[in-house]
Design a protein around this motif. Sequence first.
Motif, PDB file in Angstrom:
ATOM      1  N   GLY A   1       0.800  -1.217   0.000  1.00  8.57           N
ATOM      2  CA  GLY A   1       0.000   0.000   0.000  1.00  8.57           C
ATOM      3  C   GLY A   1       0.829   1.261   0.000  1.00  8.57           C
ATOM      4  N   HIS A   2       1.994   1.241   0.658  1.00  8.73           N
ATOM      5  CA  HIS A   2       2.804   2.472   0.708  1.00  8.73           C
ATOM      6  C   HIS A   2       4.178   2.307   0.064  1.00  8.73           C
ATOM      7  N   ARG A   3       4.682   1.075   0.049  1.00  9.48           N
ATOM      8  CA  ARG A   3       5.953   0.765  -0.609  1.00  9.48           C
ATOM      9  C   ARG A   3       7.077   1.709  -0.191  1.00  9.48           C
ATOM     10  N   ASP A   4       7.053   2.117   1.047  1.00 13.00           N
ATOM     11  CA  ASP A   4       8.118   2.954   1.593  1.00 13.00           C
ATOM     12  C   ASP A   4       9.070   2.032   2.353  1.00 13.00           C
ATOM     13  N   GLU A   5      10.201   1.721   1.754  1.00 10.67           N
ATOM     14  CA  GLU A   5      11.095   0.717   2.323  1.00 10.67           C
ATOM     15  C   GLU A   5      11.673   1.161   3.666  1.00 10.67           C
ATOM     16  N   ARG A   6      12.000   2.433   3.795  1.00  8.89           N
ATOM     17  CA  ARG A   6      12.553   2.919   5.061  1.00  8.89           C
ATOM     18  C   ARG A   6      11.519   2.825   6.176  1.00  8.89           C
ATOM     19  N   ARG A   7      10.311   3.245   5.852  1.00  9.46           N
ATOM     20  CA  ARG A   7       9.245   3.171   6.857  1.00  9.46           C
ATOM     21  C   ARG A   7       8.972   1.730   7.231  1.00  9.46           C
ATOM     22  N   PHE A   8       8.930   0.845   6.245  1.00  9.35           N
ATOM     23  CA  PHE A   8       8.701  -0.575   6.504  1.00  9.35           C
ATOM     24  C   PHE A   8       9.801  -1.138   7.395  1.00  9.35           C
ATOM     25  N   THR A   9      11.037  -0.810   7.094  1.00  9.09           N
ATOM     26  CA  THR A   9      12.168  -1.305   7.890  1.00  9.09           C
ATOM     27  C   THR A   9      12.074  -0.834   9.328  1.00  9.09           C
ATOM     28  N   ARG A  10      11.783   0.458   9.511  1.00 10.22           N
ATOM     29  CA  ARG A  10      11.641   0.995  10.877  1.00 10.22           C
ATOM     30  C   ARG A  10      10.509   0.305  11.624  1.00 10.22           C
ATOM     31  N   GLU A  11       9.411   0.074  10.923  1.00 10.05           N
ATOM     32  CA  GLU A  11       8.241  -0.539  11.556  1.00 10.05           C
ATOM     33  C   GLU A  11       8.535  -1.962  12.006  1.00 10.05           C
ATOM     34  N   VAL A  12       9.150  -2.757  11.129  1.00 13.79           N
ATOM     35  CA  VAL A  12       9.442  -4.154  11.465  1.00 13.79           C
ATOM     36  C   VAL A  12      10.444  -4.232  12.616  1.00 13.79           C
ATOM     37  N   ILE A  13      11.477  -3.406  12.563  1.00 16.57           N
ATOM     38  CA  ILE A  13      12.472  -3.402  13.642  1.00 16.57           C
ATOM     39  C   ILE A  13      11.828  -2.970  14.961  1.00 16.57           C
ATOM     40  N   ALA A  14      10.952  -1.963  14.915  1.00 13.92           N
ATOM     41  CA  ALA A  14      10.287  -1.487  16.134  1.00 13.92           C
ATOM     42  C   ALA A  14       9.395  -2.560  16.732  1.00 13.92           C
ATOM     43  N   ILE A  15       8.660  -3.271  15.879  1.00 11.67           N
ATOM     44  CA  ILE A  15       7.801  -4.359  16.361  1.00 11.67           C
ATOM     45  C   ILE A  15       8.650  -5.414  17.050  1.00 11.67           C
ATOM     46  N   HIS A  16       9.712  -5.853  16.387  1.00 10.95           N
ATOM     47  CA  HIS A  16      10.569  -6.902  16.942  1.00 10.95           C
ATOM     48  C   HIS A  16      11.188  -6.454  18.259  1.00 10.95           C
ATOM     49  N   THR A  17      11.706  -5.223  18.295  1.00 12.04           N
ATOM     50  CA  THR A  17      12.354  -4.718  19.510  1.00 12.04           C
ATOM     51  C   THR A  17      11.378  -4.669  20.674  1.00 12.04           C
ATOM     52  N   ALA A  18      10.162  -4.189  20.425  1.00 10.84           N
ATOM     53  CA  ALA A  18       9.176  -4.067  21.498  1.00 10.84           C
ATOM     54  C   ALA A  18       8.823  -5.433  22.084  1.00 10.84           C
ATOM     55  N   TYR A  19       8.626  -6.414  21.225  1.00 15.27           N
ATOM     56  CA  TYR A  19       8.249  -7.737  21.720  1.00 15.27           C
ATOM     57  C   TYR A  19       9.417  -8.444  22.414  1.00 15.27           C
ATOM     58  N   ILE A  20      10.619  -8.294  21.884  1.00 13.20           N
ATOM     59  CA  ILE A  20      11.776  -8.921  22.536  1.00 13.20           C
ATOM     60  C   ILE A  20      11.998  -8.294  23.912  1.00 13.20           C
TER      61      ILE A  20
ATOM     62  N   ASP B   1      18.418  -7.993   8.288  1.00 10.51           N
ATOM     63  CA  ASP B   1      17.362  -9.004   8.442  1.00 10.51           C
ATOM     64  C   ASP B   1      16.110  -8.599   7.669  1.00 10.51           C
ATOM     65  N   VAL B   2      15.735  -7.337   7.798  1.00  6.48           N
ATOM     66  CA  VAL B   2      14.538  -6.848   7.113  1.00  6.48           C
ATOM     67  C   VAL B   2      14.757  -6.828   5.605  1.00  6.48           C
ATOM     68  N   ALA B   3      16.005  -6.569   5.187  1.00  8.49           N
ATOM     69  CA  ALA B   3      16.305  -6.483   3.757  1.00  8.49           C
ATOM     70  C   ALA B   3      15.975  -7.781   3.030  1.00  8.49           C
ATOM     71  N   ARG B   4      16.113  -8.941   3.721  1.00  9.29           N
ATOM     72  CA  ARG B   4      15.783 -10.219   3.094  1.00  9.29           C
ATOM     73  C   ARG B   4      14.298 -10.269   2.716  1.00  9.29           C
ATOM     74  N   TRP B   5      13.454  -9.767   3.616  1.00  7.96           N
ATOM     75  CA  TRP B   5      12.013  -9.763   3.321  1.00  7.96           C
ATOM     76  C   TRP B   5      11.683  -8.716   2.274  1.00  7.96           C
ATOM     77  N   LEU B   6      12.365  -7.586   2.320  1.00 15.21           N
ATOM     78  CA  LEU B   6      12.132  -6.563   1.313  1.00 15.21           C
ATOM     79  C   LEU B   6      12.483  -7.060  -0.082  1.00 15.21           C
ATOM     80  N   ALA B   7      13.582  -7.817  -0.156  1.00 16.98           N
ATOM     81  CA  ALA B   7      13.992  -8.359  -1.448  1.00 16.98           C
ATOM     82  C   ALA B   7      12.922  -9.283  -2.015  1.00 16.98           C
ATOM     83  N   ALA B   8      12.305 -10.071  -1.136  1.00 24.58           N
ATOM     84  CA  ALA B   8      11.245 -10.979  -1.589  1.00 24.58           C
ATOM     85  C   ALA B   8       9.970 -10.207  -1.932  1.00 24.58           C
ATOM     86  N   LEU B   9       9.667  -9.169  -1.175  1.00 23.21           N
ATOM     87  CA  LEU B   9       8.459  -8.384  -1.405  1.00 23.21           C
ATOM     88  C   LEU B   9       8.504  -7.597  -2.709  1.00 23.21           C
TER      89      LEU B   9
END
Length: 234
Positions: free
Chosen positions: A184-203, A224-232
């Motif tokens: 929906g937004h295809r903003d890679e930086r925002r996506f990376t920040r979001e995924v890292i923030a989710i993981h950090t909060a839960y850990i 780590d996030v770059a692997r998923w971005l590459a697939a996406l």
Amino acid sequence: MARTIDPDGHDAKRNSILDAAHVLVLSKGYDRMSIGDILAQLQISSGAFYHYFDSKPAILDALVQRICEGSREPLQRVVDDPGLAAVDKLQAFLSTLDALRRSRQQTILELMRVWYDDHNAIVRQKVETAVRGMRLPMLAAIIEQGVREGAFVSRVADRSAEVVASLIEGMADHHAAAILGFPGHRDERRFTREVIAIHTAYIEAIERALGSPAGVLRRIGRRDVARWLAALTR
């Protein structure tokens, strides 16, 4: 004379029915799938089907069991490793879950939308319940070891295991939501920040739940996030 059953042939035919059902669940949803759909896809008779499964719910139970068994062995190896301290076991447990997801990364991405569709709510709930039942004794064993070693604080390891399992499930669901929202937004930086923030909060929440020092468990990074971005973005 009693009929002789070929175990290998029996298992192969049973698995072919499960494979067909799995495809139909992912393409149509469990609610919409019928036994007739399975018969049509495999070109078999109803008698052949009922030789292996007595109902549609029996198919679901077998599919759930197969999904669980796919991850049981690698996780159990971590728990049973006598050379690992509890903190290292918990990290290895989490890393193994990540590795299992990465090994099926493209398939997971392709099927995620279907998996979270309302028509598969029953399947998803059954799988989540079965997976939780499999993981809880493993997490409890790790926590009990951690308490003995002074790494964790818990008076009731099985209840602490439930909390950790819930956090692991919540993290997976939030990551899935981020992945599903990416196109929906295809903003890679925002996506990376979001995924890292989710993981950090839960850990961090897992560490606090177990009374362990902050930072004992690994946080994911941009690579780590770059692997998923590459697939996406393929």
